[in-house]
Design a protein around this motif. Structure first.
Motif, PDB file in Angstrom:
ATOM      1  N   SER A  43       0.842  -1.030  -0.113  1.00  0.00           N
ATOM      2  CA  SER A  43      -0.251  -0.295  -0.404  1.00  0.00           C
ATOM      3  C   SER A  43       1.000   1.514   0.162  1.00  0.00           C
ATOM      4  CB  SER A  43      -0.748   0.024   1.762  1.00  0.00           C
ATOM      5  OG  SER A  43      -1.868   0.995   1.358  1.00  0.00           O
ATOM      6  N   LEU A  44       0.389   2.252  -1.086  1.00  0.00           N
ATOM      7  CA  LEU A  44       1.350   3.458  -1.420  1.00  0.00           C
ATOM      8  C   LEU A  44       0.099   4.858  -0.476  1.00  0.00           C
ATOM      9  CD1 LEU A  44       3.772   2.617  -4.110  1.00  0.00           C
ATOM     10  CD2 LEU A  44       4.188   2.333  -1.998  1.00  0.00           C
ATOM     11  N   HIS A  45       1.104   5.632  -0.322  1.00  0.00           N
ATOM     12  CA  HIS A  45      -0.178   6.824   0.117  1.00  0.00           C
ATOM     13  C   HIS A  45       0.867   8.014   0.060  1.00  0.00           C
ATOM     14  CE1 HIS A  45       1.407   5.261   4.066  1.00  0.00           C
ATOM     15  NE2 HIS A  45       0.721   7.165   4.211  1.00  0.00           N
ATOM     16  N   PHE A  46       0.386   9.057  -0.382  1.00  0.00           N
ATOM     17  CA  PHE A  46       0.855  10.557  -0.209  1.00  0.00           C
ATOM     18  C   PHE A  46       0.214  11.503  -0.519  1.00  0.00           C
ATOM     19  CE2 PHE A  46       0.992   9.921  -5.053  1.00  0.00           C
ATOM     20  CZ  PHE A  46       1.142  11.815  -5.380  1.00  0.00           C
ATOM     21  N   LEU A  47      -0.020  13.028  -0.001  1.00  0.00           N
ATOM     22  CA  LEU A  47      -0.163  13.660  -0.466  1.00  0.00           C
ATOM     23  C   LEU A  47       0.259  15.041  -1.114  1.00  0.00           C
ATOM     24  CD1 LEU A  47      -2.911  15.846   0.715  1.00  0.00           C
ATOM     25  CD2 LEU A  47      -1.833  16.558   2.408  1.00  0.00           C
ATOM     26  N   ASP A  48      -0.413  14.817  -2.122  1.00  0.00           N
ATOM     27  CA  ASP A  48       0.286  16.043  -3.253  1.00  0.00           C
ATOM     28  C   ASP A  48       0.083  17.534  -3.402  1.00  0.00           C
ATOM     29  OD1 ASP A  48       1.643  16.923  -5.556  1.00  0.00           O
ATOM     30  OD2 ASP A  48       0.974  15.570  -7.340  1.00  0.00           O
ATOM     31  N   THR A  49       1.157  17.694  -2.382  1.00  0.00           N
ATOM     32  CA  THR A  49       0.623  19.486  -2.187  1.00  0.00           C
ATOM     33  C   THR A  49       1.028  20.424  -3.073  1.00  0.00           C
ATOM     34  OG1 THR A  49       2.612  19.176  -1.334  1.00  0.00           O
ATOM     35  CG2 THR A  49       0.881  18.798   0.113  1.00  0.00           C
ATOM     36  N   GLY A  50       1.711  20.358  -4.766  1.00  0.00           N
ATOM     37  CA  GLY A  50       2.380  21.122  -5.397  1.00  0.00           C
ATOM     38  C   GLY A  50       1.108  20.876  -6.467  1.00  0.00           C
ATOM     39  N   ILE A  51       0.365  19.947  -6.245  1.00  0.00           N
ATOM     40  CA  ILE A  51      -1.000  20.502  -6.953  1.00  0.00           C
ATOM     41  C   ILE A  51      -1.686  21.705  -7.695  1.00  0.00           C
ATOM     42  CG2 ILE A  51      -3.119  19.062  -6.009  1.00  0.00           C
ATOM     43  CD1 ILE A  51      -1.209  17.867  -8.887  1.00  0.00           C
ATOM     44  N   ALA A  52      -1.358  22.454  -6.410  1.00  0.00           N
ATOM     45  CA  ALA A  52      -2.040  23.544  -6.653  1.00  0.00           C
ATOM     46  C   ALA A  52      -2.572  24.145  -8.252  1.00  0.00           C
ATOM     47  CB  ALA A  52      -2.165  24.558  -5.096  1.00  0.00           C
ATOM     48  N   SER A  53      -1.051  23.834  -8.136  1.00  0.00           N
ATOM     49  CA  SER A  53      -0.304  25.025  -9.255  1.00  0.00           C
ATOM     50  C   SER A  53      -0.496  24.611 -10.714  1.00  0.00           C
ATOM     51  CB  SER A  53       1.100  25.069  -9.619  1.00  0.00           C
ATOM     52  OG  SER A  53       1.914  24.329  -9.595  1.00  0.00           O
ATOM     53  N   LEU A  54      -1.231  23.795 -10.910  1.00  0.00           N
ATOM     54  CA  LEU A  54      -1.738  22.789 -11.912  1.00  0.00           C
ATOM     55  C   LEU A  54      -2.634  22.712 -12.043  1.00  0.00           C
ATOM     56  CD1 LEU A  54       1.155  19.549 -11.786  1.00  0.00           C
ATOM     57  CD2 LEU A  54       1.010  21.207 -13.015  1.00  0.00           C
ATOM     58  N   THR A  55      -4.227  23.461 -11.481  1.00  0.00           N
ATOM     59  CA  THR A  55      -4.983  23.339 -12.123  1.00  0.00           C
ATOM     60  C   THR A  55      -5.333  23.732 -13.305  1.00  0.00           C
ATOM     61  OG1 THR A  55      -5.434  25.022  -9.654  1.00  0.00           O
ATOM     62  CG2 THR A  55      -7.654  25.326 -11.242  1.00  0.00           C
ATOM     63  N   GLY A  56      -7.049  23.152 -12.869  1.00  0.00           N
ATOM     64  CA  GLY A  56      -7.131  22.823 -14.951  1.00  0.00           C
ATOM     65  C   GLY A  56      -5.927  21.573 -15.778  1.00  0.00           C
ATOM     66  N   THR A  57      -5.102  21.518 -15.819  1.00  0.00           N
ATOM     67  CA  THR A  57      -4.189  20.807 -16.159  1.00  0.00           C
ATOM     68  C   THR A  57      -3.997  19.619 -15.716  1.00  0.00           C
ATOM     69  OG1 THR A  57      -2.722  22.564 -16.261  1.00  0.00           O
ATOM     70  CG2 THR A  57      -1.649  20.215 -17.031  1.00  0.00           C
ATOM     71  N   PRO A  58      -4.652  18.031 -16.732  1.00  0.00           N
ATOM     72  CA  PRO A  58      -4.433  16.774 -16.758  1.00  0.00           C
ATOM     73  C   PRO A  58      -3.205  16.764 -15.574  1.00  0.00           C
ATOM     74  CG  PRO A  58      -5.068  17.004 -19.037  1.00  0.00           C
ATOM     75  CD  PRO A  58      -4.703  18.684 -18.145  1.00  0.00           C
ATOM     76  N   VAL A  59      -3.512  15.781 -14.585  1.00  0.00           N
ATOM     77  CA  VAL A  59      -2.061  15.088 -13.746  1.00  0.00           C
ATOM     78  C   VAL A  59      -2.223  13.516 -14.307  1.00  0.00           C
ATOM     79  CG1 VAL A  59      -1.284  14.724 -11.409  1.00  0.00           C
ATOM     80  CG2 VAL A  59      -2.986  17.483 -12.092  1.00  0.00           C
ATOM     81  N   THR A  60      -0.607  13.271 -14.141  1.00  0.00           N
ATOM     82  CA  THR A  60      -0.382  11.629 -14.864  1.00  0.00           C
ATOM     83  C   THR A  60       0.396  10.993 -13.361  1.00  0.00           C
ATOM     84  OG1 THR A  60      -1.618  11.497 -17.257  1.00  0.00           O
ATOM     85  CG2 THR A  60       0.222   9.800 -16.354  1.00  0.00           C
ATOM     86  N   TYR A  61      -0.790  10.210 -12.681  1.00  0.00           N
ATOM     87  CA  TYR A  61       0.396   9.267 -12.196  1.00  0.00           C
ATOM     88  C   TYR A  61       0.659   7.985 -12.084  1.00  0.00           C
ATOM     89  CZ  TYR A  61      -1.078  12.793  -8.867  1.00  0.00           C
ATOM     90  OH  TYR A  61      -1.755  14.091  -8.262  1.00  0.00           O
ATOM     91  N   ALA A  62       1.889   7.354 -11.690  1.00  0.00           N
ATOM     92  CA  ALA A  62       1.839   5.755 -12.156  1.00  0.00           C
ATOM     93  C   ALA A  62       2.916   5.338 -11.331  1.00  0.00           C
ATOM     94  CB  ALA A  62       2.595   6.165 -13.462  1.00  0.00           C
TER      95      ALA A  62
END
Length: 87
Positions: A43-62
């Motif tokens: 199990s992996l988990h994290f809080l992505d705090t840098g996402i606010a600057s990407l508002t409206g931009t698709p985000v891809t995780y792997a």
């Protein structure tokens, strides 16, 4: 994770695509197997705090295996599931 033989290990983590490549986001989790063809839960988990600057931009995780010792298969028929929640 499912190893093809006993005594294998690997390390995995979640990464995010920043446009110029994937950047590790979560801590490393090590999977170890005592037997062959056994399911090794993780199990992996994290809080992505840098996402606010990407508002409206698709985000891809792997899910990325950073170190593999031996041959591993991840997920059942369709691979691992990643659940993302926006708060």
């Amino acid at each position: 994770g499912n190893p093809d033989s006993a005594g294998l290990w690997c390390r995995v983590q979640i990464s995010r695509d920043i446009g110029s490549g994937y950047v590790p986001m979560s801590s490393l989790v090590q999977l170890e197997a005592e037997g062959a063809n056994v399911n090794v839960p993780y199990s992996l988990h994290f809080l992505d705090t840098g996402i606010a600057s990407l508002t409206g931009t698709p985000v891809t995780y792997a899910l990325q295996a950073t170190i593999l010792y031996g041959t591993w298969t991840f997920g059942e028929a369709n691979g691992p599931d990643i659940s993302v929640f926006e708060i």
